[in-house]
Design an enzyme around this catalytic site. Structure first.
Site, short mmCIF file in Angstrom:
data_model
loop_
_atom_site.label_atom_id
_atom_site.label_comp_id
_atom_site.label_asym_id
_atom_site.label_seq_id
_atom_site.Cartn_x
_atom_site.Cartn_y
_atom_site.Cartn_z
N HIS A 280 0.83 -1.21 0.00
CA HIS A 280 0.00 0.00 0.00
C HIS A 280 0.86 1.26 0.00
O HIS A 280 1.85 1.36 0.72
CB HIS A 280 -1.05 0.01 1.11
N GLU A 326 -4.89 1.82 2.65
CA GLU A 326 -5.01 0.66 3.53
C GLU A 326 -5.21 1.12 4.96
O GLU A 326 -6.02 0.56 5.69
CB GLU A 326 -3.73 -0.20 3.43
N ASP A 354 3.36 -6.34 3.35
CA ASP A 354 2.92 -5.27 4.25
C ASP A 354 3.17 -5.67 5.70
O ASP A 354 2.33 -5.47 6.57
CB ASP A 354 1.43 -4.94 4.01
N HIS A 425 3.50 2.71 12.72
CA HIS A 425 2.58 3.85 12.94
C HIS A 425 3.14 4.90 13.90
O HIS A 425 2.39 5.67 14.49
CB HIS A 425 1.21 3.38 13.46
ZN LIG Z 1 0.68 -1.36 6.32
#
Ligand SMILES: [Zn+2]
Length: 458
Positions: A280, A326, A354, A425
């Site tokens: 993504h 995503e 991913d 993240h």
């Molecule tokens: Zn990801």
């Protein structure tokens, strides 16, 4: 003479398969050498992370990333490159979040390290000041539901360190991020804070998507760095009536248009049969989206480049897809699946990367047993590259949508998972956290698997 037939045939077939094994093993060696000596993946990742940077769906950076993708795919030798439009959510973080402990002791406590969760509403125009209810689980929340009203619920659920594969810890804990806000709002909470989804030894907060249940009020949601989660928990032990001031300015804007970036090499024998490979293109806004999922994008593109460089023309149509969204909606994967289904496309395999650009260990798959056995029969070819795990269940979120819609066999690159959630993240998911060789070994592993799926079918 008849009695000789069987042994002769057997010898022939053993020789044939030994020959085949040797040919495949040589081809994989060529692929590995090509990727490890001429890969463009690391340089492409540098441009994506350093010149485009964080690229949440709907952001101007995401439009820039799409252009980057078109260029990189064209340069890698695709027959065609095109954009597939889709509606994407448009969430913006706004001004820097502010969360402070207000203590009657009046000692100085620095602001807590927090990030608003993706898709969350903000507290604006004013901040929220409220007492805190710490819970370690949804069960504890239910048991204390009478104490929730007017409070900020603090879900202090730790990543379980006993799991060997960290995605298991993530799978175990992520429900507090995804559904924690509405579960607390149901009983009158005014905001939530969660312990970040990590066991990294640092204080970086980790954002990530959350979703509201429309039956309950939408309340702000933030993630706390681990040191600050521990600090708050310790303070609450001897000052249970302390308050938190929380101010976030994030908000969800109307949906906007994003694009899956798609490249194709037409198959020479079965052009109507498609093998999809991708990652993504979107990422969180607070980092460079290096491991998540810049690495998956450049590894997928590298397959094209390496095939071209070695003169490999796939028999099936090979499609590289850089998915549009995503992180906070899976809309890219959904759109790709919807179009594939409506056009009645024949997909034979879909592969994603991913899970970070770390040292590859194998692949996870979701497919019928006989297909998995076929792939497992190629396992000896991967052993010289320390790639050995073909037994795990899995598949990426984006190709998962295609699997859901069409039942296609799917897989995902399975890298070593020990360091992924240190940066997933969070602000430290940056280019310098990616190791060039680990990235390339992942790209090679994907290229090798695609080569074999294309050669032998699935
Ligand atoms: Zn990801």
């Amino acid at each position: 003479m008849r009695r000789f037939l069987l042994p002769v045939l057997l010898v022939c077939s053993i020789t044939a398969s030994a020959q085949q094994l040797e040919n495949d093993s040589l081809k994989l060696r060529q692929l590995a050498t090509e990727v490890l000596t001429h890969s463009k993946a690391y340089e492409q990742l540098r441009v994506l992370t350093k010149q485009v940077g964080g690229r949440l769906a709907g952001s101007p950076q995401m439009a820039k990333a799409e252009q980057w993708g078109v260029k990189a795919l064209k340069e890698s030798g695709a027959d065609t490159v095109y954009l597939q439009a889709c509606q994407v959510p448009h969430w913006v973080r706004g001004a820097k979040e502010e969360v402070r402990i207000i203590s009657r002791r009046r000692d100085f406590i620095p602001p807590l390290q927090v990030l608003a969760l993706g898709n969350s509403v903000g507290s604006v125009p004013a901040g929220i000041t409220a007492p805190v209810l710490e819970v370690s689980s949804f069960e504890e929340l239910e048991a204390k539901k009478d104490q929730v009203k007017g409070k900020i619920v603090f879900y202090n659920y730790p990543f379980n360190p006993a799991f060997i594969h960290t995605f298991d810890s993530y799978g175990d804990a992520v429900r507090y991020r995804g559904r924690g806000a509405s579960r607390a709002a149901k009983y009158g909470a005014v905001a939530i804070m969660i312990r970040s989804m990590t066991h990294g030894a640092n204080n970086f907060p980790h954002t990530g998507a959350m979703a509201y249940n429309d039956s309950f009020p939408k309340i702000p949601a933030v993630a706390l760095g681990l040191e600050d989660a521990d600090l708050l928990s310790n303070r609450l032990k001897d000052e249970s009536d302390l308050k938190i001031y929380l101010r976030t300015s994030c908000r969800m804007l109307p949906d906007t248009i994003g694009h899956n970036v798609i490249a194709e090499i037409k198959g020479t024998e079965h052009p109507e049969q498609i093998i999809t490979v991708g990652g993504h293109l979107d990422s969180w806004d607070v980092n460079e989206g290096a491991h998540d999922d810049g690495t998956g994008c450049v590894q997928s593109i590298e397959i094209l480049r390496a095939f071209k460089a070695l003169g490999i023309r796939p028999k099936h149509t090979l499609r590289i897809v850089l998915f549009a969204n995503e992180e906070n909606g899976s809309r890219g994967g959904k759109k790709y699946a919807e179009v594939a289904k409506a056009a009645n496309e024949q997909h034979i395999f879909a592969l994603e990367s991913d899970a970070g650009g770390f040292t590859p260990r194998g692949f996870s798959f979701t497919m019928p047993q006989e297909k998995r056995e076929k792939i497992k029969s190629w396992a000896p070819l991967f052993l010289p590259y320390d790639v050995y795990d073909f037994s795990s269940e899995g598949g990426g979120v984006d190709v998962g949508e295609l699997h859901e819609a069409t039942g296609v066999a799917m897989g995902e690159l399975l890298p070593d998972s020990q360091r992924y959630f240190d940066l997933h993240h969070a602000v430290n998911d940056v280019f310098s956290a990616v190791n060039k060789r680990e990235l390339e070994l992942g790209a090679f592993s994907m290229a090798a698997l695609i080569y074999l799926v294309d050669k032998y079918g699935l």
